[in-house]
Scaffold this active site. Structure first.
Site, PDB file in Angstrom:
ATOM      1  N   GLY A  10       1.608  -0.193   6.050  1.00  0.00           N
ATOM      2  CA  GLY A  10       1.035  -0.435   4.832  1.00  0.00           C
ATOM      3  C   GLY A  10       2.044  -1.845   4.001  1.00  0.00           C
ATOM      4  O   GLY A  10       1.936  -1.546   2.792  1.00  0.00           O
ATOM      5  N   LEU A  47       1.801  -1.092  -3.263  1.00  0.00           N
ATOM      6  CA  LEU A  47       3.026  -0.043  -3.322  1.00  0.00           C
ATOM      7  C   LEU A  47       4.152  -0.625  -2.771  1.00  0.00           C
ATOM      8  O   LEU A  47       5.248  -0.635  -3.349  1.00  0.00           O
ATOM      9  CB  LEU A  47       2.588   1.331  -2.722  1.00  0.00           C
ATOM     10  CG  LEU A  47       3.527   2.273  -2.849  1.00  0.00           C
ATOM     11  CD1 LEU A  47       4.041   2.619  -4.223  1.00  0.00           C
ATOM     12  CD2 LEU A  47       3.109   3.670  -2.111  1.00  0.00           C
ATOM     13  N   ALA A  48       4.024  -1.210  -1.536  1.00  0.00           N
ATOM     14  CA  ALA A  48       5.345  -1.712  -0.802  1.00  0.00           C
ATOM     15  C   ALA A  48       5.964  -2.827  -1.596  1.00  0.00           C
ATOM     16  O   ALA A  48       7.005  -2.899  -1.846  1.00  0.00           O
ATOM     17  CB  ALA A  48       4.758  -2.291   0.618  1.00  0.00           C
ATOM     18  N   HIS A  61       0.966  13.810  -8.191  1.00  0.00           N
ATOM     19  CA  HIS A  61       2.047  13.404  -9.244  1.00  0.00           C
ATOM     20  C   HIS A  61       2.105  14.433 -10.373  1.00  0.00           C
ATOM     21  O   HIS A  61       3.322  15.049 -10.441  1.00  0.00           O
ATOM     22  CB  HIS A  61       1.859  12.045  -9.914  1.00  0.00           C
ATOM     23  CG  HIS A  61       2.135  10.724  -8.884  1.00  0.00           C
ATOM     24  ND1 HIS A  61       3.371  10.705  -8.242  1.00  0.00           N
ATOM     25  CD2 HIS A  61       1.252  10.106  -8.391  1.00  0.00           C
ATOM     26  CE1 HIS A  61       2.745   9.634  -7.351  1.00  0.00           C
ATOM     27  NE2 HIS A  61       1.584   9.303  -7.467  1.00  0.00           N
ATOM     28  N   LEU A 109      17.914  11.957 -26.927  1.00  0.00           N
ATOM     29  CA  LEU A 109      18.969  11.656 -25.737  1.00  0.00           C
ATOM     30  C   LEU A 109      18.073  10.819 -24.783  1.00  0.00           C
ATOM     31  O   LEU A 109      17.445  11.009 -23.784  1.00  0.00           O
ATOM     32  CB  LEU A 109      19.302  12.931 -25.067  1.00  0.00           C
ATOM     33  CG  LEU A 109      20.124  12.754 -23.653  1.00  0.00           C
ATOM     34  CD1 LEU A 109      21.318  11.923 -23.902  1.00  0.00           C
ATOM     35  CD2 LEU A 109      20.517  13.898 -22.863  1.00  0.00           C
TER      36      LEU A 109
END
Length: 413
Positions: free
Chosen positions: A11, A16-17, A173, A328
Site C-alpha cells: 500500500g 497512511l504511507a 484504536h 504535565l
C-alpha cells in the site's frame, strides 16, 4: 537493531504511507536507530519508477533544511519499489521475493517486516500470497502489522464507505486504549504479559448496543467551504456510512462494574484531538456548594501529556473553591522536545521483534465480539440512518443530551 533487515510496505502509494510511515521510517534513520544497511521496499498497484517513488517519499518527508535534505537523499538510496500487477497472479510477489533474496548476506540471517497498509477486505488474499512467495526460509518470523487509517475522506470516500468509522477507528484504536486503561497490572512489561492482560479484560466487555449508540454523517460546513461526505463523487448518494459514532461500553468485573465508558470517534469535527478523560466521583457530602468535579485527562495527541483538574480554595478572603489544573505536558517539560511520533515507536518495536504494541489473535477475536453485533444491526436495519452534522462542528446535535444521560459532565470545565 539487526543490520540485515528488509521492511516491505504494502500500500506504498496510500494515504497512511505518505502521512505516517515514510516520515516515521526517515525519523528512525536520522536518529541513527535504523541502520543504513536496511532496505525499504514499497509495493502497490500504482505504476511508479524508482525516481517517482523516491520523489513521492521526499514530498511526504518534507525536509526543512539542507542537512535534512541530504539525510533524506541518503534514506531514499535504501528504498526500492515494485509495481503490483494484479492481473499476473503471484508474479509481483515472486519479484518481491527475488529482490529480498538479492539483498541477503549469506553470512547473516535476514529479518523481514511486512506492513500491510491495506483495506481489510484484501488482507487475507495478500497474506496468502506473501506466505506462498515470500516466506523466510531461515525460520525467523517477525509479524504482520495490519492497520487502516482514514485521515479525512476527501477523495477517499469510496474506500471509507465500505469501512466506516467503527471499523476504521473504534474496533482497533479506541478498543486498544480501553484495554490499556482497564486491564489489571501485568506481571512485567513483556509483550506476552501485556497482551495477556489486555485479552483478559476485553473478554469481560459485552457487545455494545445500538440503543446506547449515536451515529452521524457529516454534511458541508456552515460556511459552505468544506464539502459534505456525500459531495465526494466516489460516495453513493444513498450512503448510510457513519463518519461519527459515540457509544457506551462496560467492563463486567468488580473494579469497573457500573462505570460507563463513552467511546467517541468522528471525521470532519471541530479539531483533531485524542484524549482520555477520567472523571472522578463527587464526594457524597461536599463541605461547599457548587464544587466542580475532579478529572484526570491523558492527552495522547496533539501535545502529549497528563493534566489533573481539581478543586482548590480560592486565595480570596471568601470561602469558595476554584478549578485548578496540574499540567504535565511533555512539550516544555522534558529536555528533548524532539519527541518521536507514534509510528516511529511502532515500527522500531516491530523491526526489533518486540510484540508489545501488536495485537494477539485472542485479543483481536475478543475485540471483534464487542463490535460485530452492532455492525450487523446497522447493516441489516435500513431504518438506521446516521444523523447529519456540519463539517467543523462538534458532531450530531443530540450528542450533548446523550452523554449527560451517563452523568458525563462535559469537557469545558
Amino acid at each position: 537493531m539487526d543490520d540485515d533487515t528488509v521492511i516491505v510496505l504494502l500500500g506504498a502509494s496510500g494515504d497512511l504511507a505518505a502521512k505516517k510511515l515514510y516520515p516515521a521510517l526517515f525519523n528512525l534513520y536520522r536518529r541513527d536507530i535504523l541502520p543504513s544497511s536496511t532496505k525499504v521496499v514499497g509495493i502497490d498497484p500504482t505504476p511508479m519508477s524508482h525516481e517517482d517513488f523516491t520523489d513521492h517519499m521526499t514530498k511526504s518527508i518534507d525536509p526543512q533544511n539542507d542537512k535534512m535534505a541530504k539525510k533524506c537523499s541518503q534514506f531514499c538510496e535504501m528504498c526500492h519499489y515494485i509495481t503490483l500487477k494484479t492481473d499476473e497472479g503471484d508474479k509481483s510477489f515472486e519479484d518481491l521475493r527475488d529482490l529480498m533474496e538479492s539483498f541477503k548476506d549469506k553470512d547473516k540471517e535476514q529479518h523481514r517486516l511486512f506492513y500491510m497498509a491495506l483495506p481489510p477486505n484484501i488482507y487475507v488474499p495478500v497474506s496468502e500470497q506473501l506466505k506462498r512467495c515470500c516466506k523466510n526460509e531461515g525460520g525467523v518470523s517477525r509479524l504482520i502489522i495490519s492497520m487502516s487509517e482514514g485521515i479525512g475522506t476527501e477523495g477517499r470516500g469510496g474506500y471509507f464507505d465500505d469501512v466506516g468509522v467503527i471499523r476504521d477507528i473504534m474496533q482497533n484504536h479506541l478498543t486498544q486504549i480501553l484495554a490499556l486503561i482497564t486491564m489489571e497490572r501485568p506481571g512485567s512489561f513483556s509483550a506476552e504479559d501485556l497482551r495477556q492482560e489486555k485479552a483478559r479484560v476485553l473478554r469481560l466487555v459485552p457487545p455494545v448496543e445500538m440503543k446506547n449508540t449515536i451515529l452521524g454523517q457529516y454534511s458541508k460546513s456552515e460556511d459552505g467551504e468544506k464539502p459534505g461526505y456525500k459531495d465526494d463523487d466516489t460516495v453513493p448518494e444513498d450512503s448510510r456510512c457513519a463518519t461519527f459514532c459515540t457509544t457506551v461500553a462496560y467492563v463486567k468485573n468488580a473494579r469497573w462494574e457500573g462505570v460507563p465508558f463513552i467511546l467517541k470517534a468522528g471525521k470532519a469535527l471541530s479539531g483533531s484531538k485524542t484524549e482520555i478523560r477520567i472523571q472522578l466521583k463527587d464526594t457524597t457530602a461536599a463541605m461547599l456548594d457548587d464544587t466542580l468535579h475532579n478529572e484526570l485527562i491523558i492527552q495522547i495527541q496533539p501535545k502529549e501529556g497528563v493534566r489533573l483538574k481539581m478543586n482548590a480554595k480560592s486565595p480570596e478572603l471568601a470561602i469558595k473553591t476554584i478549578a485548578t489544573e496540574l499540567d504535565l505536558t511533555y512539550e516544555g517539560t522534558v529536555d528533548n522536545p524532539d519527541l518521536p511520533e507514534a509510528y516511529e515507536a511502532l515500527l522500531k518495536d516491530a523491526i526489533e521483534g518486540d510484540f508489545s504494541l501488536s495485537v494477539r489473535e485472542d485479543e483481536l477475536e475478543a475485540s471483534w465480539k464487542i463490535w460485530t453485533p452492532l455492525l450487523k444491526s446497522i447493516e441489516e436495519d435500513k431504518e438506521i440512518v446516521p444523523e447529519g452534522y456540519a463539517y467543523g462542528s462538534d458532531g450530531p446535535a443530540k450528542l450533548g443530551e446523550f452523554v449527560k444521560g451517563y452523568q458525563y459532565l462535559g469537557e469545558k470545565q
